[in-house]
Design a protein around this motif. Structure first.
Motif, short mmCIF file in Angstrom:
data_model
loop_
_atom_site.label_atom_id
_atom_site.label_comp_id
_atom_site.label_asym_id
_atom_site.label_seq_id
_atom_site.Cartn_x
_atom_site.Cartn_y
_atom_site.Cartn_z
N ALA A 165 0.83 -1.21 0.00
CA ALA A 165 0.00 0.00 0.00
C ALA A 165 0.86 1.26 0.00
O ALA A 165 0.56 2.22 -0.71
CB ALA A 165 -0.94 -0.01 1.21
N VAL A 166 1.92 1.26 0.79
CA VAL A 166 2.82 2.41 0.83
C VAL A 166 3.40 2.67 -0.55
O VAL A 166 3.37 3.80 -1.08
CB VAL A 166 3.95 2.21 1.86
CG1 VAL A 166 5.02 3.29 1.71
CG2 VAL A 166 3.40 2.21 3.28
N GLN A 167 3.93 1.63 -1.18
CA GLN A 167 4.58 1.79 -2.49
C GLN A 167 3.59 2.24 -3.56
O GLN A 167 3.90 3.11 -4.39
CB GLN A 167 5.22 0.47 -2.91
CG GLN A 167 6.39 0.05 -2.03
CD GLN A 167 6.96 -1.27 -2.49
OE1 GLN A 167 7.71 -1.35 -3.47
NE2 GLN A 167 6.61 -2.33 -1.80
N LEU A 168 2.40 1.64 -3.57
CA LEU A 168 1.42 1.98 -4.60
C LEU A 168 0.88 3.40 -4.41
O LEU A 168 0.63 4.11 -5.40
CB LEU A 168 0.27 0.97 -4.58
CG LEU A 168 0.64 -0.44 -5.05
CD1 LEU A 168 -0.49 -1.42 -4.76
CD2 LEU A 168 0.97 -0.45 -6.54
N ALA A 169 0.72 3.83 -3.15
CA ALA A 169 0.27 5.20 -2.91
C ALA A 169 1.33 6.20 -3.34
O ALA A 169 1.02 7.24 -3.95
CB ALA A 169 -0.07 5.37 -1.43
N LEU A 191 10.52 2.36 1.55
CA LEU A 191 9.46 2.09 0.56
C LEU A 191 8.88 3.38 -0.03
O LEU A 191 8.03 3.32 -0.92
CB LEU A 191 8.35 1.27 1.20
CG LEU A 191 8.75 -0.12 1.71
CD1 LEU A 191 7.58 -0.80 2.41
CD2 LEU A 191 9.27 -0.99 0.56
N GLY A 192 9.34 4.52 0.49
CA GLY A 192 8.92 5.79 -0.08
C GLY A 192 8.09 6.67 0.82
O GLY A 192 7.68 7.77 0.41
N ALA A 193 7.81 6.22 2.05
CA ALA A 193 7.02 7.05 2.96
C ALA A 193 7.78 8.32 3.30
O ALA A 193 8.98 8.29 3.60
CB ALA A 193 6.69 6.28 4.24
N MET A 288 4.44 -4.68 -12.84
CA MET A 288 5.13 -3.62 -12.10
C MET A 288 6.28 -4.19 -11.28
O MET A 288 7.37 -3.62 -11.24
CB MET A 288 4.14 -2.90 -11.17
CG MET A 288 3.13 -2.01 -11.85
SD MET A 288 2.02 -1.22 -10.63
CE MET A 288 3.18 -0.20 -9.70
N ALA A 289 6.02 -5.33 -10.62
CA ALA A 289 7.06 -5.95 -9.79
C ALA A 289 8.24 -6.41 -10.64
O ALA A 289 9.40 -6.25 -10.26
CB ALA A 289 6.47 -7.11 -8.99
N ALA A 290 7.94 -7.00 -11.79
CA ALA A 290 9.01 -7.47 -12.67
C ALA A 290 9.85 -6.32 -13.19
O ALA A 290 11.06 -6.47 -13.44
CB ALA A 290 8.41 -8.26 -13.83
N GLU A 293 9.17 -1.66 -10.27
CA GLU A 293 8.35 -0.53 -9.82
C GLU A 293 7.59 -0.85 -8.54
O GLU A 293 6.98 0.04 -7.93
CB GLU A 293 7.36 -0.14 -10.93
CG GLU A 293 8.03 0.30 -12.22
CD GLU A 293 7.06 0.40 -13.38
OE1 GLU A 293 5.85 0.15 -13.15
OE2 GLU A 293 7.50 0.72 -14.50
N LEU A 294 7.58 -2.10 -8.13
CA LEU A 294 6.89 -2.55 -6.93
C LEU A 294 7.74 -3.67 -6.32
O LEU A 294 8.07 -4.63 -7.01
CB LEU A 294 5.50 -3.08 -7.29
CG LEU A 294 4.60 -3.52 -6.13
CD1 LEU A 294 4.23 -2.34 -5.24
CD2 LEU A 294 3.33 -4.17 -6.68
#
Length: 327
Positions: A165-169, A191-193, A288-290, A293-294
């Motif tokens: 959720a953190v990464q996608l937001a 993770l980007g928070a 996205m994971a590959a 990006e996630l």
């Protein structure tokens, strides 16, 4: 085949690795030789039959004394070994990932419609970590209508769903604050928070800050407390939560019921998304994971022989990210 099974509700002590009959794919199903699976909070909820109200709410999952499906597990990554009647678009040898039941085993008969292809560059462990958690995270953000420029609070930011959720937001352009314990602050930041509230030192409902979207993945706070951190016109998203052995009767279901009934009276827009398999959404997340990006956060891996220990780790240690079982 070997599978992790149980007969009655209880802690991870009721689980055992046992020889069971190989599944046979039926109409619209394929047989998958499982390479990796991951464990989720859903596994201990079903294993324990908690919260007990859930036994009355979903008779397809919960029996009187134990789960209707004795084999645990929800996520899988592996290779198709056989194709059942009526299946098109899949063949023996295809590498897949998806969500179904009874995946902590050597084989599973899975509806073909629930599977997606495993992209090149995505390991089986990473693939197995995605289905339930990443799809649920994306579903929560969609329910909250998260978009660029918003302030988003993720409660339970270091868990399986929370790390996604953190990464996608962040990827959507939102400014994200995570809530977690001391040992996970560095992870959530990575993770980007933009900010992290350590709940062992500070009550996130009393910081004075408010957010356009609050995603609560823990479910242990009162609705009136959560109301304080939702900005005017904002949205509160409630999804899952609870701790093993706590709130055995209602657990997070009580909070969700109150949110649905009284949210408007408190001036809250409350969303309670229903988490369910979504192959189209999963396929996008796998790509996205590959592409990097996630990032699936995998804390530990266990062999199938120690699958009970994997669920015990999730129960007791409050694992950060995902726990994966290799087969």
């Amino acid at each position: 085949m070997k599978a992790l099974v149980q007969d009655i509700y209880g802690t991870s002590d009721v689980l055992r690795l046992e020889d069971v009959a190989d599944p046979v794919p039926g109409e619209g199903e394929v047989l998958v030789r499982i390479a990796a699976a991951s464990v989720n909070a859903a596994d201990w909820h079903i294993m324990r039959g908690e919260p007990r109200v859930a036994r009355l709410m979903d008779r397809t999952i919960f029996g009187r004394r134990g789960p209707r499906q004795p084999i645990r597990g929800r996520d899988l990554a592996g290779r198709i070994e056989a194709v059942g009647p009526g299946v098109v678009g899949w063949k023996v040898g295809d590498e897949v990932l998806g969500e179904d039941e009874a995946t902590l085993a050597e084989y599973a008969a899975v509806p073909a419609a629930s599977l997606v292809r495993r992209p090149a560059g995505l390991s089986v462990e990473e693939a197995a970590a995605l289905p339930l958690a990443a799809v649920t995270a994306d579903l929560c953000l969609t329910a909250g209508a998260v978009r660029a420029g918003q302030r988003v609070l993720v409660v339970g930011a270091s868990g399986g769903v929370g790390t996604f959720a953190v990464q996608l937001a962040v990827a959507s352009g939102a400014t994200v604050t995570g809530v977690c314990s001391t040992r996970n602050v560095e992870l959530v930041t990575s993770l980007g928070a933009s900010a992290v509230v350590d709940y062992t030192e500070q009550d996130f409902t009393r910081t004075g800050a408010s957010y356009d979207v609050v995603v609560d993945l823990v479910g242990n706070r009162r609705l009136r407390d959560l109301r304080r951190v939702v900005a005017k016109g904002g949205t509160l998203v409630l999804s899952g939560g609870g701790n093993p052995g706590e709130g055995r009767i209602l657990g997070p279901v009580g909070l969700m019921a109150k949110g649905g009934l009284f949210g408007r009276l408190l001036g809250l827009r409350v969303q309670i998304p229903l988490a369910k398999p979504d192959a189209a959404r999963l396929g996008e997340l796998a790509v996205m994971a590959a592409a990097g990006e996630l990032r699936p956060v995998i804390e530990r891996t266990f062999p199938l022989a120690d699958a009970a220990a994997a669920i015990r780790h999730l129960e007791v240690e409050h694992a950060r990210g995902k726990v994966v079982v290799t087969v």
